[in-house]
Scaffold this motif. Structure first.
Motif, PDB file in Angstrom:
ATOM      1  N   PHE A 155       0.439  -2.833   1.548  1.00 26.11           N
ATOM      2  CA  PHE A 155       1.261  -2.093   2.512  1.00 26.11           C
ATOM      3  C   PHE A 155       2.661  -2.705   2.635  1.00 26.11           C
ATOM      4  O   PHE A 155       3.589  -2.045   3.107  1.00 26.11           O
ATOM      5  N   GLU A 156       2.833  -3.961   2.242  1.00 25.62           N
ATOM      6  CA  GLU A 156       4.152  -4.587   2.293  1.00 25.62           C
ATOM      7  C   GLU A 156       5.148  -3.870   1.379  1.00 25.62           C
ATOM      8  O   GLU A 156       6.361  -3.960   1.586  1.00 25.62           O
ATOM      9  N   ASN A 157       4.660  -3.137   0.378  1.00 19.93           N
ATOM     10  CA  ASN A 157       5.538  -2.417  -0.541  1.00 19.93           C
ATOM     11  C   ASN A 157       6.156  -1.171   0.082  1.00 19.93           C
ATOM     12  O   ASN A 157       7.082  -0.587  -0.494  1.00 19.93           O
ATOM     13  N   ILE A 158       5.645  -0.752   1.230  1.00 19.39           N
ATOM     14  CA  ILE A 158       6.137   0.481   1.860  1.00 19.39           C
ATOM     15  C   ILE A 158       7.615   0.372   2.211  1.00 19.39           C
ATOM     16  O   ILE A 158       8.378   1.336   2.065  1.00 19.39           O
ATOM     17  N   ALA A 159       8.044  -0.796   2.667  1.00 16.04           N
ATOM     18  CA  ALA A 159       9.460  -0.966   3.028  1.00 16.04           C
ATOM     19  C   ALA A 159      10.356  -0.691   1.826  1.00 16.04           C
ATOM     20  O   ALA A 159      11.427  -0.066   1.958  1.00 16.04           O
TER      21      ALA A 159
ATOM     22  N   HIS B  96      -4.196   7.117   0.646  1.00 17.13           N
ATOM     23  CA  HIS B  96      -5.238   7.649  -0.236  1.00 17.13           C
ATOM     24  C   HIS B  96      -6.279   6.587  -0.571  1.00 17.13           C
ATOM     25  O   HIS B  96      -7.465   6.871  -0.637  1.00 17.13           O
ATOM     26  N   ARG B  97      -5.814   5.366  -0.799  1.00 14.63           N
ATOM     27  CA  ARG B  97      -6.726   4.239  -1.006  1.00 14.63           C
ATOM     28  C   ARG B  97      -6.264   3.094  -0.115  1.00 14.63           C
ATOM     29  O   ARG B  97      -5.106   2.662  -0.187  1.00 14.63           O
ATOM     30  N   GLY B  98      -7.184   2.638   0.759  1.00 13.59           N
ATOM     31  CA  GLY B  98      -6.832   1.594   1.707  1.00 13.59           C
ATOM     32  C   GLY B  98      -7.997   0.661   1.957  1.00 13.59           C
ATOM     33  O   GLY B  98      -8.965   0.630   1.193  1.00 13.59           O
TER      34      GLY B  98
ATOM     35  N   GLU C 260     -11.166  -2.762  -1.940  1.00 15.30           N
ATOM     36  CA  GLU C 260     -11.181  -4.160  -1.533  1.00 15.30           C
ATOM     37  C   GLU C 260      -9.925  -4.918  -1.963  1.00 15.30           C
ATOM     38  O   GLU C 260      -9.564  -5.916  -1.336  1.00 15.30           O
ATOM     39  N   ILE C 261      -9.271  -4.458  -3.012  1.00 11.79           N
ATOM     40  CA  ILE C 261      -8.127  -5.181  -3.565  1.00 11.79           C
ATOM     41  C   ILE C 261      -6.815  -4.530  -3.100  1.00 11.79           C
ATOM     42  O   ILE C 261      -6.517  -3.390  -3.487  1.00 11.79           O
ATOM     43  N   PRO C 262      -6.003  -5.216  -2.276  1.00  7.58           N
ATOM     44  CA  PRO C 262      -4.752  -4.631  -1.769  1.00  7.58           C
ATOM     45  C   PRO C 262      -3.805  -4.147  -2.870  1.00  7.58           C
ATOM     46  O   PRO C 262      -3.085  -3.169  -2.676  1.00  7.58           O
ATOM     47  N   ASP C 263      -3.807  -4.811  -4.026  1.00  6.34           N
ATOM     48  CA  ASP C 263      -2.921  -4.398  -5.115  1.00  6.34           C
ATOM     49  C   ASP C 263      -3.275  -3.013  -5.655  1.00  6.34           C
ATOM     50  O   ASP C 263      -2.485  -2.409  -6.389  1.00  6.34           O
TER      51      ASP C 263
END
Length: 271
Positions: free
Chosen positions: A217-221, A248-250, A255-258
């Motif tokens: 989620f840090e990539n949203i910025a 869509h996937r969270g 399990e993997i944030p990437d």
């Protein structure tokens, strides 16, 4: 050029902080409308704002930030970062995240700043019948608690909801606290409102700009900054309405944030 509220939304920096940086002389508006006195900003100011935020997050004070900005060359910045690294290493666990930022910044300085590429597409979004919950929550991270509350209520009251959920952010700018969030789950049948949960029909959006964000989620910025550049190039469009987000996937299905996949949606209208 963007009004301060639009620039706040795209850079994910609050209006309060933008005004503060203006008062401190760190980031003056690119222009001020002579009729309305509105502050106006351009995309060319985003790199400077990124530097300010980066240095602020490392506990540089205003005078130190101004000094670094005025002497922004590789050797000087590297020396400043080395000094701050020694200071952070003497702190407790919380300092580890700041050390990681410094290491990343060193690589960026040596290798040039990496350009972020996000594909922006235009589509129309229809009206949906939804089961929704709208609250003022402490911050954006509190959204997960709203989804848990909705899930628990739906399970306990036999409410059948779709998995094609989305979030509407009703604030006109980026907020550091007291965020107005509405979570929405499409339903096949409308019911009675109860305990803050509301059945309603969302507004259709004829022109919606969308981009997919892969990873944490840090990539949203970064995706919002890509939107700023896209809007600067497509001047026939203007931001309007409330932003939306679809995960869509969270955390609940990956399990993997990437491997997370988030869709950012910004309503537009033609000038």
């Amino acid at each position: 050029m963007f009004k301060i509220g639009e620039f706040s939304k795209l850079t994910q920096v609050s209006i309060r902080m933008l005004r503060y940086y203006d008062e401190m002389g760190l980031l003056k508006p690119a222009a001020v409308d002579k009729f309305t006195n509105y502050r106006l900003y351009g995309t060319e100011q985003i790199p400077v704002l990124n530097k300010i935020i980066f240095l602020r997050d490392l506990d540089f004070n205003v005078s130190q930030i101004a000094e670094v900005l005025n002497h922004w060359d590789n050797q000087f910045v590297s020396n400043q970062l080395e000094s701050k690294q020694l200071e952070i290493e003497s702190m407790i666990k919380d300092g580890q995240a700041k050390i990681d930022k410094i290491q990343m910044a060193k690589k960026d300085i040596e290798q040039e700043k990496i350009t972020i590429h996000y594909n922006v597409s235009i589509k129309s979004v229809p009206s949906y019948e939804v089961f929704s919950l709208r609250r003022i929550v402490p911050d954006y991270y509190a959204e997960g608690q709203l989804w848990k509350e909705m899930s628990d209520f739906a399970a306990g009251n036999h409410v059948s909801i779709s998995s094609n959920t989305f979030t509407i952010y009703h604030d006109g700018d980026y907020r550091e606290k007291d965020v107005d969030i509405e979570i929405c789950a499409p339903v096949n049948q409308m019911g009675e409102n109860t305990n803050g949960f509301v059945y309603r029909r969302t507004e259709p959006v004829p022109i919606m700009a969308c981009t997919m964000v892969y990873g944490s989620f840090e990539n949203i910025a970064d995706a919002y900054l890509a939107f700023a550049n896209w809007l600067q190039e497509h001047r026939q469009y203007k931001m309007t309405g409330q932003n939306r987000q679809i995960v869509h996937r969270g955390p609940w299905n990956e399990e993997i944030p990437d491997k997370y996949l988030t869709e950012i949606q910004i309503p537009l209208k033609k000038k």
